[in-house]
Design a protein around this motif. Structure first.
Motif, PDB file in Angstrom:
ATOM      1  N   ALA A  35       1.984  -7.487   8.999  1.00 48.61           N
ATOM      2  CA  ALA A  35       1.957  -8.011   7.634  1.00 48.61           C
ATOM      3  C   ALA A  35       3.099  -8.997   7.422  1.00 48.61           C
TER       4      ALA A  35
ATOM      5  N   ARG B 269       1.918 -12.152   9.278  1.00 52.38           N
ATOM      6  CA  ARG B 269       0.626 -12.781   9.016  1.00 52.38           C
ATOM      7  C   ARG B 269       0.229 -12.877   7.542  1.00 52.38           C
ATOM      8  N   ALA B 270       0.876 -12.114   6.670  1.00 49.62           N
ATOM      9  CA  ALA B 270       0.410 -12.030   5.286  1.00 49.62           C
ATOM     10  C   ALA B 270       0.461 -13.386   4.597  1.00 49.62           C
ATOM     11  N   THR B 271      -0.520 -13.636   3.767  1.00 52.58           N
ATOM     12  CA  THR B 271      -0.505 -14.830   2.931  1.00 52.58           C
ATOM     13  C   THR B 271       0.542 -14.664   1.841  1.00 52.58           C
TER      14      THR B 271
ATOM     15  N   ALA C 234      -0.671 -12.192  -0.673  1.00 55.91           N
ATOM     16  CA  ALA C 234      -0.582 -10.812  -0.190  1.00 55.91           C
ATOM     17  C   ALA C 234       0.854 -10.311  -0.260  1.00 55.91           C
ATOM     18  N   ARG C 235       1.811 -11.152   0.097  1.00 61.42           N
ATOM     19  CA  ARG C 235       3.228 -10.758   0.008  1.00 61.42           C
ATOM     20  C   ARG C 235       3.605 -10.452  -1.446  1.00 61.42           C
TER      21      ARG C 235
ATOM     22  N   ARG D 122      -2.607  -1.893   1.022  1.00 63.43           N
ATOM     23  CA  ARG D 122      -2.385  -3.338   0.870  1.00 63.43           C
ATOM     24  C   ARG D 122      -1.660  -3.901   2.089  1.00 63.43           C
ATOM     25  N   ILE D 123      -0.706  -3.137   2.617  1.00 64.17           N
ATOM     26  CA  ILE D 123       0.000  -3.574   3.822  1.00 64.17           C
ATOM     27  C   ILE D 123      -0.947  -3.602   5.012  1.00 64.17           C
TER      28      ILE D 123
ATOM     29  N   GLN E  84      -4.114  -4.046   4.975  1.00 63.01           N
ATOM     30  CA  GLN E  84      -5.018  -5.190   4.803  1.00 63.01           C
ATOM     31  C   GLN E  84      -4.307  -6.492   5.145  1.00 63.01           C
ATOM     32  N   ALA E  85      -3.043  -6.610   4.731  1.00 65.50           N
ATOM     33  CA  ALA E  85      -2.287  -7.841   4.987  1.00 65.50           C
ATOM     34  C   ALA E  85      -1.989  -8.041   6.467  1.00 65.50           C
TER      35      ALA E  85
ATOM     36  N   ILE F 291       8.751  -7.444   4.358  1.00 65.89           N
ATOM     37  CA  ILE F 291       7.493  -8.178   4.534  1.00 65.89           C
ATOM     38  C   ILE F 291       7.557  -9.512   3.806  1.00 65.89           C
TER      39      ILE F 291
END
Length: 228
Positions: A104, A107-109, A112-113, A150-151, A153-154, A197
């Protein structure tokens, strides 16, 4: 022995979800105790519904791991985790969710962050529950599960997220015991994970998640010293 609270009447507009949520609460509160056989017709009468939404709810609860279905015997409430099963589950969580936090961070957007940080913010925490009943604590459980999901998924890996979801860790843990007096400690640990993150610190996020789950395991072990 204290009498269980009466089963509330359900809203017809969301009947399927209401039956599922009510049956989940009955299991979490041990009104339907570990090992109890689930009498579909009796539950349907108590809930004032047909047997169909009860059967549908049982299928969902079986997927959650809260009930078991045996041929010719019907459904029974799943037993509580043993200490070894509990330890094994946390071993899996540490392995999978530490990797999820690392990925996460990498890679998270941006959205998402922001969502992860918002979920961990103090203002997102629900009010402290005023009883020991599962319904009073459901907001804590929901928020905790949503943060971890959520993490996952991120992290951007569907198979990893599926593996985490299928553990149904939050349901099993909170059914056994949850140290709500230490909810503030959990929130502090969540904020540390979220900050790492948000900063794109993969090593820090992985370490923060591993530390959080290791400490959470120690906190929850108190459940094995309590009578059920």
């Amino acid at each position: 022995m204290a009498q269980p609270a009466p089963i509330p009447r359900l809203r017809r507009s969301t009947l399927g979800d209401d039956v599922y949520e009510t049956m989940t609460a009955l299991i979490m509160e041990h009104t339907l105790a570990p090992g109890d056989r689930v009498n579909i017709d009796s539950l349907a009468r108590q809930l004032e519904v047909s047997a169909t939404p009860v059967r549908e709810a049982l299928a969902r609860l079986e997927s959650d791991g809260l009930v078991r279905k045996r041929a010719l015997a019907g459904y029974t409430v799943s037993p509580l985790l043993t200490r070894q099963e509990f330890m094994d589950m946390f071993d899996m969580r540490i392995l999978l969710e530490s990797a999820a936090a690392r990925w996460a961070a990498q890679r998270a957007t941006a959205d998402a962050r922001d969502g992860i940080v918002a979920d961990a913010a103090p203002e997102a925490a629900p009010a402290a529950p005023d009883s020991d009943a599962w319904r009073a604590h459901a907001a804590f459980t929901t928020l905790d599960a949503a943060f971890h999901d959520r993490i996952a998924q991120a992290a951007g890996n569907t198979l990893l997220r599926d593996g985490i979801v299928r553990l149904h860790a939050h349901l099993h843990i909170h059914r056994l015991f949850f140290p709500y007096a230490q909810a503030g400690t959990t929130a502090d640990e969540h904020r540390r994970i979220a900050a790492a993150i948000a900063a794109g610190d993969a090593d820090g996020a992985e370490t923060a998640m591993r530390d959080h789950l290791t400490l959470a395991r120690e906190r929850h072990l108190g459940g094995f010293a309590r009578p059920h």
